[in-house]
Enzyme design. Structure first.
Site, mmCIF file in Angstrom:
data_model
loop_
_atom_site.group_PDB
_atom_site.id
_atom_site.type_symbol
_atom_site.label_atom_id
_atom_site.label_comp_id
_atom_site.label_asym_id
_atom_site.label_seq_id
_atom_site.Cartn_x
_atom_site.Cartn_y
_atom_site.Cartn_z
ATOM 1 N N GLU A 151 -2.910 -1.720 5.963
ATOM 2 C CA GLU A 151 -1.928 -2.308 4.637
ATOM 3 C C GLU A 151 -1.915 -3.692 4.330
ATOM 4 O O GLU A 151 -1.247 -4.533 4.575
ATOM 5 C CB GLU A 151 -0.429 -2.195 5.294
ATOM 6 C CG GLU A 151 -0.087 -0.578 5.593
ATOM 7 C CD GLU A 151 1.262 -0.356 5.652
ATOM 8 O OE1 GLU A 151 2.204 -1.338 6.274
ATOM 9 O OE2 GLU A 151 1.710 0.871 5.372
ATOM 10 N N GLU A 308 -0.277 7.753 6.256
ATOM 11 C CA GLU A 308 0.843 7.706 7.078
ATOM 12 C C GLU A 308 2.078 8.456 6.301
ATOM 13 O O GLU A 308 2.335 8.421 5.303
ATOM 14 C CB GLU A 308 1.285 6.331 7.643
ATOM 15 C CG GLU A 308 0.310 5.766 8.248
ATOM 16 C CD GLU A 308 0.805 4.124 8.498
ATOM 17 O OE1 GLU A 308 1.967 3.876 8.545
ATOM 18 O OE2 GLU A 308 -0.086 3.335 8.910
#
Ligand code: GLA
Ligand code: ZN
Length: 667
Positions: A151, A308
């Protein structure tokens, strides 16, 4: 290549590095993965302190074992580079790897991410460990894909970054301070720079009122992330050219423009944590589907990975309610329907300690398969195993919504009009919803994308027009396209300089055949009303007062004082196409009706050739039709023909019941 595996990837973040002292757990993990029909594990995301416990001392033995175990169970390893978090020794020895906050204060060691993007030491350390990983595992049978860092996000204001920013500005403005001073309109408040050294990043205690500086900074931060990423993947491309690369992105995160990564990753992937409830999930499904389509559109429709999601709950909401069985399953089906070739979780096994020990996981602290979540995941695993037929399939959309990152920044940065309600993403989602509820597929694209493959494009609140965009919109309409613009369109250029000579600017005034003379702002609970197609609708927050200059009026303001009777919805024939202008911020009812008309007029077809009740969505991938019930109640659809049920192999026809959170997968 559109697919890298013949099956949907089912797996998630796996942290055997946290259980290195209890290796019997590793064997248990593999047994449980088989049971849960999990075929992949993402390993090593935050494993640097175990891989390199001291500077230059490497410890790959544990990872060798894990990779071997994964291979022996036929699992695909998505191997992470560890730059998302660093070992304490590194920060202790090289403080420059740590981030400096906007205040100018350097962060101390801690948490994750928290690294300078410019630091040569950090780049070098990262490239080195990445090279070692690639060298070691390049021929390993488990190695399936690279997961770069984690991320990417945030920014650093250290001196190294300031210097790099100034160098970047010199390139951007052709080495000319005059050009920069002009484009940033630095005559305002006497800000003309005479030395590049006078410029620094936007800061609370420094410059924070120059939108052009803020835009430049975000562009720079994006490029700094991208160049960091490119340094990360260089050794991987060299040593493992056959292994695809991805980096997991965050939902509509605006700190950097993730779209700039698209040409340099093989697979787009993102982390999906919507606000699902135990009741009506229509709204969370709309915003989630929108995000899926943002990511799907990043590589022109190529399937993406949902890297995710939680198999149950997260730990970071104020209140983390458990969800009924079936909610996450339907969420996974939505992802696949919208182009995901993976259903992956954070996390495989709950960590025993630390910040995320109560975050949902496939395997709970109890440590076995006898949990509701484990059973739900295994059931879904069985479903995904039957969906090989969609892997790699693209969705071709003939409609698009422009939702542009840099435009989002610009709408956030300017001061004026309605300072409280900009809501750029939200506004785009409202327009998206009108297509979604009808099962009409849409791409979500930036303003610099090729428009020619679409028949209908909606660009809500397209405040900023980057170079050439207005021309391309004009060309598109001239060639027969339909374009819908709204209030506050074409106000500024890429440096936030206002267009002179009337808006919509940069030539769009002619394309839309309107001039927006004024922009009015309304507070909460204040509305104007607009009459359109014989019905009255509410206009809220922002209303342009416009004049037609060749366009035809389709709807007009009704009640508001001085602009009563003025045009509120217009259409302009331009070349072979039409440009529509919706002068106000509409509520959902108007958007739904207006888009219904546009869809019919354009001849766009729904993926579902039968009516969709409220809260039921449909999407096709290849030849497979997904019908999903997010309403929180039982719904009925009447199928238009006989279908075959992909999951049961049986026939489906006529009136078909969809239970709460139920879905159909049909061919
Ligand atoms: C992010 C991170 C994960 C984890 C989850 C928790 O997506 O990438 O490491 O922290 O959030 O929801
Ligand atoms: Zn820095």
């Amino acid at each position: 290549m559109d697919k890298y595996y013949d099956h949907i990837i089912h797996g998630g973040d796996y942290n055997p590095d946290q259980w290195v002292d209890t290796k019997e757990i590793w064997d248990e993990d593999l047994r449980l993965m088989d049971l849960a029909k999990v075929n992949s594990a993402t390993v090593g995301i935050f494993a640097w302190s175990l891989l390199e416990p001291e500077e230059g001392v490497y410890n790959f033995g544990w990872l060798d074992e894990v990779m071997d175990k994964l291979a022996s169970h036929g699992k695909k390893a998505i191997l992470a580079t560890p730059s998302g978090a660093r070992p304490p020794w590194m920060a202790q020895k090289y403080p420059e790897v740590l981030r400096v906050e906007e205040s100018g204060i350097r962060n101390e060691y801690g948490v994750r991410h928290n690294h300078c993007l410019t630091s040569p030491v950090y780049r070098e350390k990262t490239a080195k460990i990445n090279r070692m990983l690639a060298q070691r595992y390049k021929d390993h049978p488990a190695l399936f894909m690279w997961h770069i860092s984690n991320e990417y996000s945030g920014e650093c204001h250290c001196e190294l970054c300031q210097k790099a920013f100034r160098e970047w500005l010199k390139k951007e403005y052709h080495g000319s301070l005059d050009e920069l001073n002009f484009k940033w309109w630095n005559g305002f408040w006497s800000h003309r720079f005479t030395d590049w050294e006078q410029i620094s990043s936007p800061k609370f205690r420094g410059e924070n009122h120059v939108p052009a500086l803020k835009l430049a900074w975000r562009r720079f931060v994006t490029e700094q992330h991208l160049s960091f990423y490119l340094d990360e993947i260089a050794p991987l491309r060299e040593l493992t050219p056959q292994v695809p690369v991805t980096t997991n992105m965050m939902r509509l995160y605006k700190g950097i423009d993730y779209r700039k990564f698209a040409p340099f990753v093989d697979v787009i992937s993102w982390d999906n944590y919507p606000d699902w409830t135990n009741g009506d999930n229509t709204e969370p499904a709309v915003v989630t589907a929108f995000a899926h389509d943002v990511f799907r559109s990043m590589k022109n429709g190529k399937p993406f990975y949902m890297m995710e999601s939680t198999p149950s709950i997260v730990n970071h909401k104020p209140i983390n309610r458990q969800l009924k069985s079936g909610v996450q399953e339907l969420a996974a089906i939505l992802a696949v329907a919208h182009g995901a070739d993976s259903v992956q979780y954070f996390q495989w096994r709950k960590s025993r300690g630390g910040h995320e020990k109560f975050h949902g996981a496939v395997v709970d602290h109890v440590g076995n398969e006898n949990t509701r979540v484990f059973r739900d995941v295994s059931k879904l695993g069985g479903v995904l195993e039957r969906l090989d037929c969609v892997v790699g399939a693209r969705t071709e959309a003939k409609a698009a919504i422009v939702c542009d990152w840099e435009n989002a920044w610009a709408t956030e940065f300017f001061c004026g009009y309605n300072n409280e309600r900009r809501d750029y993403d939200r506004v785009c989602e409202r327009w998206y919803r009108a297509f979604q509820r009808r099962g009409v597929p849409v791409d979500v694209i930036p303003e610099d994308r090729d428009f020619s493959k679409y028949d209908l494009i909606v660009s809500p609140f397209l405040y900023m027009l980057k170079d050439g965009v207005a021309d391309r919109i004009g060309q598109y309409v001239k060639n027969g396209g339909r374009w819908v613009g709204t209030y506050l369109t074409g106000i500024v250029d890429r440096d936030d300089l206002c267009f002179l000579g009337g808006v919509p600017g940069d030539g769009l005034r002619e394309v839309f055949g309107v001039w927006a003379e004024e922009t009015d702002s309304l507070g909460e609970g204040e509305y104007n009303s607009v009459c359109f197609g014989g019905k009255t609708y509410r206009a809220e927050y922002t209303c342009d007062v416009i004049h037609t200059e060749g366009a035809q009026t389709l709807g007009a303001y009704e009640t508001a004082s001085y602009y009563a009777g003025t045009p509120a919805v217009t259409v302009n024939g331009y070349g072979k196409g039409k440009a529509y202008y919706v002068a106000f911020r509409p509520r959902q009812a108007f958007i739904d009706d207006f888009c219904g008309g546009m869809i019919a007029e354009t001849g766009l077809s729904s993926d579902a050739p039968f009516p969709l009740p409220d809260g039921v969505f449909a999407r096709k991938r290849g030849e497979v039709l997904f019908v999903m019930n997010f309403s929180g109640e039982t719904r009925c659809v009447t199928l238009d023909r006989a279908y075959s049920d992909v999951l049961t192999g049986g026939a489906r026809e006529g009136e078909t019941v969809l239970p709460e959170n139920g879905y159909l997968i049909l061919t």
